[in-house]
Design a protein around this motif. Structure first.
Motif, PDB file in Angstrom:
ATOM      1  N   GLY A  36      33.516-104.395  61.882  1.00  0.00           N
ATOM      2  CA  GLY A  36      35.018-104.283  61.721  1.00  0.00           C
ATOM      3  C   GLY A  36      35.653-103.470  62.788  1.00  0.00           C
ATOM      4  N   HIS A  37      35.033-103.406  63.937  1.00  0.00           N
ATOM      5  CA  HIS A  37      35.564-102.716  65.139  1.00  0.00           C
ATOM      6  C   HIS A  37      35.257-101.139  65.044  1.00  0.00           C
ATOM      7  N   ARG A  38      34.422-100.732  64.089  1.00  0.00           N
ATOM      8  CA  ARG A  38      34.160 -99.512  63.872  1.00  0.00           C
ATOM      9  C   ARG A  38      33.036 -98.887  64.822  1.00  0.00           C
ATOM     10  N   PRO A  39      32.980 -97.547  65.226  1.00  0.00           N
ATOM     11  CA  PRO A  39      31.914 -97.294  65.885  1.00  0.00           C
ATOM     12  C   PRO A  39      30.659 -97.351  65.319  1.00  0.00           C
ATOM     13  N   VAL A  40      29.762 -97.532  66.412  1.00  0.00           N
ATOM     14  CA  VAL A  40      28.418 -97.696  65.829  1.00  0.00           C
ATOM     15  C   VAL A  40      27.708 -96.615  65.338  1.00  0.00           C
ATOM     16  N   MET A  41      27.325 -96.565  63.996  1.00  0.00           N
ATOM     17  CA  MET A  41      26.571 -95.312  63.406  1.00  0.00           C
ATOM     18  C   MET A  41      25.299 -96.043  62.728  1.00  0.00           C
ATOM     19  N   MET A  42      24.331 -95.096  62.445  1.00  0.00           N
ATOM     20  CA  MET A  42      23.171 -95.482  61.724  1.00  0.00           C
ATOM     21  C   MET A  42      22.956 -94.953  60.271  1.00  0.00           C
ATOM     22  N   GLY A  43      23.022 -95.773  59.534  1.00  0.00           N
ATOM     23  CA  GLY A  43      22.683 -95.446  58.261  1.00  0.00           C
ATOM     24  C   GLY A  43      21.510 -96.446  57.594  1.00  0.00           C
ATOM     25  N   PRO A  44      21.102 -96.179  56.336  1.00  0.00           N
ATOM     26  CA  PRO A  44      19.804 -96.988  56.090  1.00  0.00           C
ATOM     27  C   PRO A  44      19.824 -98.444  56.385  1.00  0.00           C
ATOM     28  N   ALA A  45      20.973 -99.223  56.232  1.00  0.00           N
ATOM     29  CA  ALA A  45      21.078-100.605  56.566  1.00  0.00           C
ATOM     30  C   ALA A  45      20.854-100.810  57.939  1.00  0.00           C
ATOM     31  N   SER A  46      21.530 -99.932  58.690  1.00  0.00           N
ATOM     32  CA  SER A  46      21.603-100.194  60.019  1.00  0.00           C
ATOM     33  C   SER A  46      20.360-100.045  60.951  1.00  0.00           C
ATOM     34  N   LEU A  47      19.642 -98.651  60.325  1.00  0.00           N
ATOM     35  CA  LEU A  47      18.301 -98.616  60.715  1.00  0.00           C
ATOM     36  C   LEU A  47      17.414 -99.989  60.424  1.00  0.00           C
ATOM     37  N   ALA A  48      17.575-100.559  59.238  1.00  0.00           N
ATOM     38  CA  ALA A  48      16.842-101.564  58.691  1.00  0.00           C
ATOM     39  C   ALA A  48      17.146-102.614  59.974  1.00  0.00           C
ATOM     40  N   ASN A  49      18.462-102.965  60.145  1.00  0.00           N
ATOM     41  CA  ASN A  49      18.735-104.169  60.978  1.00  0.00           C
ATOM     42  C   ASN A  49      17.997-103.885  62.217  1.00  0.00           C
TER      43      ASN A  49
END
Length: 699
Positions: A36-49
């Motif tokens: 959604g055009h938000r800045p890239v941040m790393m949470g659990p799902a993002s790290l898994a991706n």
């Protein structure tokens, strides 16, 4: 709620994989894209991706792998709201472990790896880049850094050993501790000079230029830096070779110097910088391995559960979200501000004139009763601009243009076409009333009047005006160019266009506005004066002044009370104390020793060494035995009482606004959360019950 306790859906970062041919080489490029055009941040799902994308790479025929971002952000770091949902040691350590393992997959690839840093790379984002063998950054990048320590944490995704390997322990400590606590980041060029990145490339055509750089590495036509993963406490640079790091010539002695500075400033109040220092020292003397990784994960997990981290992350969200969306801004269009008048030519007025001209680039006119005072103000402004040029913050042409915008004289009719006029004259109600009475007939009916009063009633100030709705409080903090807070104070008469214009003016000045009602002292001065009231009452009663002054040291506040009073000035603070006593006589007293101090013309209670001066001591009562813990409890209980009263009176929308004011206007540190989380911890109040997470009994 601006805090960090409520569960929130993660803004999941997607990773797009492209296989690109570039010259004789083939690259797999992983592009981080925020949802959604938000800045890239790393949470659990993002790290898994990210981990899944690295594992899914088809390396057959691939010569190298690169990671980059999209738009102005490479990776803004960890998703703090998701992180603080962890509530047990196992969960918090898993936060660190998942990042270490995901980024480790990139580092372990059997082909050369690159980070193409297109934009902001902070915290975990910079740690991700450090797991690549090579790093390049766009010349437009202005935010590379490690904010974790300021947030009550440490770089927990492998950044500590990799930074030590690149730049040595002393510089790592500066970047991760000193710069972090000060909120400083690096530009791309500064990072290259230090050895954190290998090349700085033009923003225009950055991806192509980055691939060119990578191809030159692969072909052997560019010298290769020492890989970040190789532990090297004292990296060297061969003659004519690549920049591999900045040698650490001072080693552990510098770490001891930083520890001494921390003790002097924080007195052990915030655990994160001390834990970071220990891990940096360990990385400098012990080869990278599982033991160091385990220590880093454990430290991160413990800190994430600490009160200080919860308060720091809360403070971060408060300063970010409320600065962007201030409470109380009306949904009406602001009036244009094309010309500004400043009444007064003292130091505060001169600072106001300069910040208006520099930030708004509009004509600013100063008046005072004496042309000599006006000339002195103009000379001061010119001198400040010269200093900015000398420090490289302005070019000479810009400084000349700004200086030309500031003019002055003694005739207030020069304000006739001003859109806004602000007064910064002596802090006395009758004086300010007289100024506005003289001004109003000279101005356009739609002109807005601002007062920089620090404690006086705005409504009383405008009681005799024909258009009291056009008067509003606009309280800056000294030094104006440095402190980012403006208190906007309304009265029942304030019209919505005036209020909207005040908020817009603060935004254009790059200040954070907090809306307050018209009560004595507003926010910051009311809190600080209650603190002074308790401290000075103790001194007047014979308490040991050194013990009283240092009773709050274990909290890690920026100054002791008497240091702060010396900075404000005894006469100014006495005036404020008297005004607060008139309004709230039950809670605010007027110190007899402060009266004597002002009458004697002393600059404060302290000598140059920070101890009670003999002259001040002679004004105090005979000393009694003093317990610092009892003193601290009394002061904090008084502050809790005052904050409760402010909230009950509706001075601000909520405790978040009080914390924002104390952080931005009084330099209260993140680890205290401003003020109210600190009061929760120390006095048992419950301004923020969501910040306290009960730990398992086994912990």
């Amino acid at each position: 709620m601006t805090g960090n306790a409520s569960a929130s859906a993660e803004s999941v970062t997607e990773i797009r994989t492209d296989y690109l041919g570039h010259g004789a080489y083939r690259f797999a490029v992983l592009t981080l894209e925020g949802a959604g055009h938000r800045p890239v941040m790393m949470g659990p799902a993002s790290l898994a991706n990210f981990a899944a994308a690295v594992r899914a790479l088809d390396l057959s025929g691939v010569d190298a792998v690169a990671v980059t971002g999209k738009g102005p952000v490479f990776c803004a770091g960890a998703d703090l709201k998701r992180m603080t949902e962890a509530a047990t040691p196992q969960q918090t350590e898993d936060v660190a472990r998942q990042g270490v393992e995901a980024f480790g997959l990139l580092e372990a690839l059997p082909v050369p790896t690159f980070a193409f840093i297109n934009g902001v790379a902070l915290g975990g984002g910079l740690e991700l880049a450090l797991h690549a063998g090579y790093r390049v950054a766009a010349d437009s990048v202005r935010a590379l850094g490690f904010p974790e320590v300021r947030l009550g944490l440490i770089p927990g995704w492998g950044g500590i050993p990799r930074t030590v390997a690149l730049v040595g322990p002393a510089l790592t400590a500066r970047l991760m501790i000193s710069d972090s606590l000060a909120g400083r980041n690096l530009s791309a060029r500064a990072a290259a000079e230090l050895g954190l990145v290998d090349a700085v490339l033009p923003e225009d055509g950055f991806l192509t230029a980055s691939l060119d750089f990578a191809a030159s590495i692969l072909s052997g036509t560019a010298p290769a830096p020492v890989p970040a993963a190789v532990p090297s406490p004292r990296p060297s640079r061969a003659a004519g070779g690549p920049k591999s790091g900045v040698p650490s010539a001072v080693g552990n002695a510098s770490l001891e110097d930083i520890r001494t500075q921390l003790d002097s400033r924080l007195h052990g109040a915030a655990p994160a910088p001390y834990r970071a220092l220990e891990l940096i020292a360990g990385a400098a003397t012990t080869p990278a391995g599982q033991a160091g990784q385990t220590a880093e994960i454990q430290a991160f997990g413990e800190l994430l559960l600490s009160d200080e981290a919860r308060a720091s992350i809360y403070a971060f969200h408060v300063t970010q979200s409320l600065a962007k969306k201030p409470a109380g801004r009306p949904a009406v269009d602001p009036l244009p501000v094309r010309t500004i008048g400043v009444v007064g030519a003292g130091l505060m007025a001169s600072q106001l004139a300069l910040v208006f001209a520099q930030q708004l680039r509009v004509p600013v006119r100063i008046t005072d009763l004496s042309q000599d005072r006006v000339d002195a103000a103009l000379s001061w402004t010119a001198g400040q601009l010269d200093r900015l040029v000398g420090r490289g913050h302005l070019d000479a042409a810009s400084a000349a243009a700004i200086g030309a915008l500031v003019t002055g004289g003694t005739d207030k009719s020069a304000f006739a076409d001003c859109d806004v006029v602000i007064e910064a004259v002596f802090e006395e109600l009758d004086v300010k009333r007289d100024v506005f009475a003289e001004l109003e007939p000279l101005l356009r009916p739609d002109a807005i009047l601002l007062t920089n009063t620090s404690s006086l009633s705005i409504e009383a100030m405008g009681a005799d005006l024909a258009r009291p709705g056009r008067l509003i409080g606009f309280h800056f903090f000294n030094p104006v160019a440095v402190l980012p807070l403006v208190e906007i104070i309304t009265t029942p008469q304030t019209d919505q266009a005036t209020l909207a214009t005040a908020f817009e003016l603060a935004r254009r000045l790059r200040k954070t506005a907090v809306l307050a009602t018209d009560t004595a002292g507003f926010v910051v001065n009311r809190v600080l004066t209650r603190l002074f009231s308790e401290v000075l009452s103790l001194l007047d009663d014979g308490a040991d002044p050194d013990r009283v002054d240092h009773a709050l040291d274990p909290l890690g506040l920026p100054m002791t009370p008497l240091q702060l009073l010396q900075f404000i000035g005894p006469a100014v603070q006495l005036h404020i104390c008297e005004k607060m006593h008139q309004t709230y006589p039950q809670r605010f007293s007027v110190s007899t020793s402060l009266k004597r101090l002002v009458a004697a013309g002393l600059p404060g209670y302290l000598d140059d060494g920070g101890h009670i001066s003999p002259a001040a001591a002679s004004l105090l009562a005979a000393l009694k035995a003093t317990d610092a813990g009892i003193v601290r409890a009394r002061i904090l209980a008084a502050l809790a009482e005052e904050v409760t009263a402010m909230l009950e009176e509706g001075v601000v929308a909520g405790p978040e606004q009080i914390d924002l004011c104390m952080i931005l206007g009084a330099n209260y540190p993140f680890h205290t959360g401003g003020l109210t989380p600190l009061l929760d911890r120390e006095t048992g109040t419950a301004f923020h019950p969501e910040l306290r997470i009960p730990l398992p009994a086994s912990r």
